[in-house]
Design a protein around this motif. Structure first.
Motif, PDB file in Angstrom:
ATOM      1  N   TRP A 506       1.001  -1.262   0.149  1.00 50.08           N
ATOM      2  CA  TRP A 506      -0.319  -0.044  -0.221  1.00 50.08           C
ATOM      3  C   TRP A 506       0.965   1.477  -0.159  1.00 50.08           C
ATOM      4  O   TRP A 506       1.815   1.900   0.727  1.00 50.08           O
ATOM      5  N   LEU A 507       0.106   2.356  -0.873  1.00 50.70           N
ATOM      6  CA  LEU A 507       1.356   3.635  -1.326  1.00 50.70           C
ATOM      7  C   LEU A 507       0.481   4.308   0.197  1.00 50.70           C
ATOM      8  O   LEU A 507      -1.093   4.646  -0.116  1.00 50.70           O
ATOM      9  N   ALA A 508       1.839   5.003   1.117  1.00 49.42           N
ATOM     10  CA  ALA A 508       0.331   5.558   2.348  1.00 49.42           C
ATOM     11  C   ALA A 508       0.835   7.121   1.577  1.00 49.42           C
ATOM     12  O   ALA A 508       2.229   7.662   1.809  1.00 49.42           O
ATOM     13  N   THR A 509       0.077   7.796   1.494  1.00 50.52           N
ATOM     14  CA  THR A 509       0.014   8.982   0.928  1.00 50.52           C
ATOM     15  C   THR A 509       0.628  10.386   1.572  1.00 50.52           C
ATOM     16  O   THR A 509       0.622  11.036   1.615  1.00 50.52           O
ATOM     17  N   GLY A 510       0.242  10.164   3.207  1.00 55.25           N
ATOM     18  CA  GLY A 510       0.627  11.055   4.172  1.00 55.25           C
ATOM     19  C   GLY A 510      -0.512  12.151   3.631  1.00 55.25           C
ATOM     20  O   GLY A 510      -0.300  13.150   4.977  1.00 55.25           O
ATOM     21  N   ASP A 511      -1.696  11.999   3.371  1.00 55.09           N
ATOM     22  CA  ASP A 511      -3.001  12.925   3.401  1.00 55.09           C
ATOM     23  C   ASP A 511      -3.857  12.207   4.383  1.00 55.09           C
ATOM     24  O   ASP A 511      -4.488  11.028   4.768  1.00 55.09           O
ATOM     25  N   ILE A 512      -4.602  12.904   5.053  1.00 53.22           N
ATOM     26  CA  ILE A 512      -5.937  12.635   6.106  1.00 53.22           C
ATOM     27  C   ILE A 512      -7.337  13.023   5.113  1.00 53.22           C
ATOM     28  O   ILE A 512      -7.196  14.291   4.949  1.00 53.22           O
ATOM     29  N   VAL A 513      -8.170  12.259   5.761  1.00 54.39           N
ATOM     30  CA  VAL A 513      -9.081  11.884   4.352  1.00 54.39           C
ATOM     31  C   VAL A 513     -10.191  11.416   5.444  1.00 54.39           C
ATOM     32  O   VAL A 513      -9.367  10.395   6.069  1.00 54.39           O
ATOM     33  N   GLN A 514     -11.569  11.099   4.885  1.00 56.45           N
ATOM     34  CA  GLN A 514     -12.208  10.856   5.966  1.00 56.45           C
ATOM     35  C   GLN A 514     -14.088  10.238   4.866  1.00 56.45           C
ATOM     36  O   GLN A 514     -13.148  10.202   3.919  1.00 56.45           O
ATOM     37  N   ILE A 515     -13.970   8.888   5.356  1.00 54.69           N
ATOM     38  CA  ILE A 515     -14.642   8.296   4.264  1.00 54.69           C
ATOM     39  C   ILE A 515     -16.406   8.477   4.688  1.00 54.69           C
ATOM     40  O   ILE A 515     -16.919   8.770   5.888  1.00 54.69           O
ATOM     41  N   ASN A 516     -17.297   8.692   4.110  1.00 52.00           N
ATOM     42  CA  ASN A 516     -18.218   9.141   3.843  1.00 52.00           C
ATOM     43  C   ASN A 516     -19.362   7.861   4.387  1.00 52.00           C
ATOM     44  O   ASN A 516     -19.305   7.643   3.725  1.00 52.00           O
ATOM     45  N   PRO A 517     -20.708   8.176   4.311  1.00 49.84           N
ATOM     46  CA  PRO A 517     -21.287   7.018   4.612  1.00 49.84           C
ATOM     47  C   PRO A 517     -21.878   7.607   2.721  1.00 49.84           C
ATOM     48  O   PRO A 517     -22.715   5.999   2.928  1.00 49.84           O
ATOM     49  N   THR A 518     -22.003   7.698   2.507  1.00 53.11           N
ATOM     50  CA  THR A 518     -22.103   7.735   1.331  1.00 53.11           C
ATOM     51  C   THR A 518     -21.135   6.180   0.370  1.00 53.11           C
ATOM     52  O   THR A 518     -21.448   6.146  -1.057  1.00 53.11           O
ATOM     53  N   GLY A 519     -19.892   6.256   0.893  1.00 52.99           N
ATOM     54  CA  GLY A 519     -19.018   5.930   0.314  1.00 52.99           C
ATOM     55  C   GLY A 519     -17.880   6.584  -0.738  1.00 52.99           C
ATOM     56  O   GLY A 519     -16.874   6.066  -1.207  1.00 52.99           O
ATOM     57  N   THR A 520     -18.457   7.919  -0.733  1.00 49.52           N
ATOM     58  CA  THR A 520     -17.686   8.962  -0.980  1.00 49.52           C
ATOM     59  C   THR A 520     -16.576   9.445  -0.046  1.00 49.52           C
ATOM     60  O   THR A 520     -16.046   9.378   0.988  1.00 49.52           O
ATOM     61  N   PHE A 521     -15.211   9.805  -0.907  1.00 46.32           N
ATOM     62  CA  PHE A 521     -14.231  10.388   0.348  1.00 46.32           C
ATOM     63  C   PHE A 521     -14.006  12.013   0.196  1.00 46.32           C
ATOM     64  O   PHE A 521     -13.976  12.400  -0.233  1.00 46.32           O
ATOM     65  N   THR A 522     -13.653  12.745   1.381  1.00 43.83           N
ATOM     66  CA  THR A 522     -13.180  13.772   1.864  1.00 43.83           C
ATOM     67  C   THR A 522     -11.961  13.913   1.940  1.00 43.83           C
ATOM     68  O   THR A 522     -11.118  13.362   3.260  1.00 43.83           O
TER      69      THR A 522
END
Length: 563
Positions: A506-522
């Motif tokens: 896995w590539l660790a991007t260094g970016d912080i992201v959240q998983i939304n209830p819709t299955g999208t990412f923010t």
């Protein structure tokens, strides 16, 4: 939208997410026969042999303005690639026989703004199993020196205006042996790169100076003539061969050269094509080809056939380029799209009097129609109000893709309404050749970076030291992780940094992201940009910048935190 792989959670890591149309994590069998970037060019040739392919604007030497586009057909491009590719074989054999870079292949440097010769040089290099190294045209000369040296470049193809600066610094780039000018050294085909030169200053003075420094100086036409006089057999690349070494911008440390294979690049481009499924597109190329995004877009569009028109070289005149080309798709950075929004909004929904009242009513009407039906068009308001705005950008844009930074919901919504076109965001890195996630066709939401591209696995890992956990509710949060064939092979000559970037496969991007209830990412923030306030709470400057930028009086923002 997204498919959550059952039972894929492990301690400290979220579940694995995939594209909902490709739940098995593959890309299916369509276009599976295309395994290299060179084969993708050949696909474009078979698909549209006589069609316009690469477009360049006519140049007016009197005032520096540009006229209509002149086009090279795909067949003409293929013939040129055969001749120039053969000529490159002779150049390397005679002047750089021991040139060797990644995986024992020979690298070719390319140093210019976006233009047809950039892509023609890349095709020609790939024809003989070489790979390309793009040198960004708008950064420091120290950066140029670093790339030439670190990438082991013996041969660089560049625009005429880049030759003198390179000759000035040959003592700092001892491995450089050959410079090939994209422009005729006799200046008989003028453009913006040749304005400061004439036959005497280029064909005579530059050649003399290069000879004194032990540098072979040629122009592309001379190399083409070498190839025509003595053609060589093509040696196309294999899927596992190096396609490019793409250097990062250096914003998070010293520049790194990410090696991407043909397998990885084609996987990235094909995945994006399955998200868009566009055919017979007209594309404006302006974002530096030395980085990944513009090449990613250009090659992706070749799956369905594309006309690529190059901007005139002046970012302040890009609206003029759009009106001349009339593109159907553009890949835009938020800074460009924000500027377009500022001017259009001011002239319509921000206007005073009757004009402003009608524009705001029309805007709200289209907003309601889009929300209820998903339809971007309106038979009345497009004719009365918004068709004039669309005409400013050529009148044919159907898709705008945004990347590199967050685009506010306000800007995305306005552009969708005003231009009656799809506007979506995506996420990618140099290490994935700009591939990662994106909003699929028909997705008119905002505030997210979409879903995984086909053939890409996404998960998060907890960063407890930053208070971001995959167990957070209601939305899991953590560091964005990518597993895909499009992930880079390694950093050239930097194995320790390669190990730092990877967590197993896995590539660790260094970016912080959240998983939304819709299955999208923010997207939330780069981990390295977060800072603590006086209450010991982690603050994301990017999030604050997004909020402040939505105020009508704010054009640009920069947030800095002193813990």
């Amino acid at each position: 939208m997204s498919f959550k792989v059952p039972g894929s959670e492990i301690p400290g890591y979220s579940a694995i997410y995939r594209n909902g149309q490709f739940e098995d994590g593959t890309q299916g069998t369509e276009f599976a026969h295309i395994t290299t970037a060179y084969e993708l060019f050949q696909h474009q040739l078979a698909l549209a042999p006589k069609s316009e392919f690469l477009g360049t604007r006519q140049f007016n030497t009197a005032d520096g303005s540009h006229g209509a586009y002149e086009w090279m057909t795909t067949t003409d491009a293929a013939d040129y690639v055969e001749d120039f590719g053969s000529g490159l074989d002779h150049v390397f054999a005679k002047h750089a026989p021991d040139s060797q870079g990644a995986a024992g292949q020979q690298p070719v440097g390319i140093y210019s703004v976006n233009r047809a010769e950039w892509l023609l040089t890349e095709f020609s290099a790939l024809r003989s199993r070489r790979y390309t190294v793009g040198i960004c045209d708008n950064v420091s000369l120290e950066y140029t020196d670093y790339v030439i040296n670190h990438a082991d470049l013996s041969v660089v193809v560049c625009s005429l205006d880049m030759i003198s600066p390179m000759l000035d610094r040959t003592t700092l780039t001892p491995g450089l042996r050959v410079i090939i000018s994209m422009d005729r050294l006799d200046c008989s085909r003028p453009n913006s790169a040749t304005r400061a030169y004439c036959a005497e200053t280029a064909d005579i003075a530059l050649r003399k100076r290069a000879k004194e420094l032990g540098i072979i100086l040629l122009d592309m036409d001379e190399v083409v003539e070498m190839g025509r006089a003595s053609p060589t057999d093509a040696q196309p690349p294999k899927p596992e061969d190096v396609y490019t070494v793409c250097y990062t911008s250096g914003t998070t440390g010293a520049q790194k050269g990410a090696i991407t294979s043909h397998t990885g690049f084609v996987h990235a481009a094909r995945g994006l094509y399955f998200m868009f499924c566009l055919s017979n597109s007209t594309y404006l190329s302006y974002a530096s080809l030395s980085h990944s995004m513009d090449r990613y877009a250009s090659y992706m569009l070749m799956f369905g056939g594309v006309r690529i028109g190059y901007f005139g070289g002046d970012f302040t005149r890009m609206v003029d380029d759009m009106q001349a080309l009339r593109p159907t798709i553009i890949f835009g950075f938020p800074v460009l799209l924000n500027a377009i929004y500022d001017k259009m909004a001011k002239a319509t929904i921000g206007a005073s009097g009757i004009k402003g009242m009608i524009s705001r009513f029309a805007y709200r009407s289209k907003q309601k129609r889009l929300a209820s039906t998903g339809n971007l068009d309106h038979w009345l308001w497009d004719r009365l109000v918004f068709s004039k705005l669309a005409a400013v950008l050529g009148g044919r844009i159907k898709t705008i893709a945004s990347g590199s930074n967050s685009l506010s919901a306000e800007v995305m919504g306005f552009l969708r309404i005003a231009l009656s076109c799809r506007v979506g965001q995506g996420y990618g890195l140099t290490e994935t050749m700009a591939s990662g996630t994106g909003q699929p066709m028909g997705d008119h939401t905002s505030g997210n970076i979409g879903v995984p591209n086909p053939g890409t696995d996404i998960r998060l890992r907890s960063r407890p030291e930053l208070d971001y956990l995959v167990t957070d509710t209601p939305c899991p949060r953590g560091e964005f992780m990518i597993r895909s064939k499009s992930v880079f092979v390694e950093y050239y000559k930097q194995p320790e940094r390669t190990l730092e970037a990877m967590d197993g496969e896995w590539l660790a991007t260094g970016d912080i992201v959240q998983i939304n209830p819709t299955g999208t990412f923010t997207f939330i923030s780069r981990a390295g940009n977060l800072f603590k306030n006086h209450l010991s709470l982690w603050i994301s400057p990017e999030r604050l910048e997004d909020v402040y930028s939505q105020h009508p009086l704010v054009k640009a923002t920069f947030v800095h935190g002193n813990s």
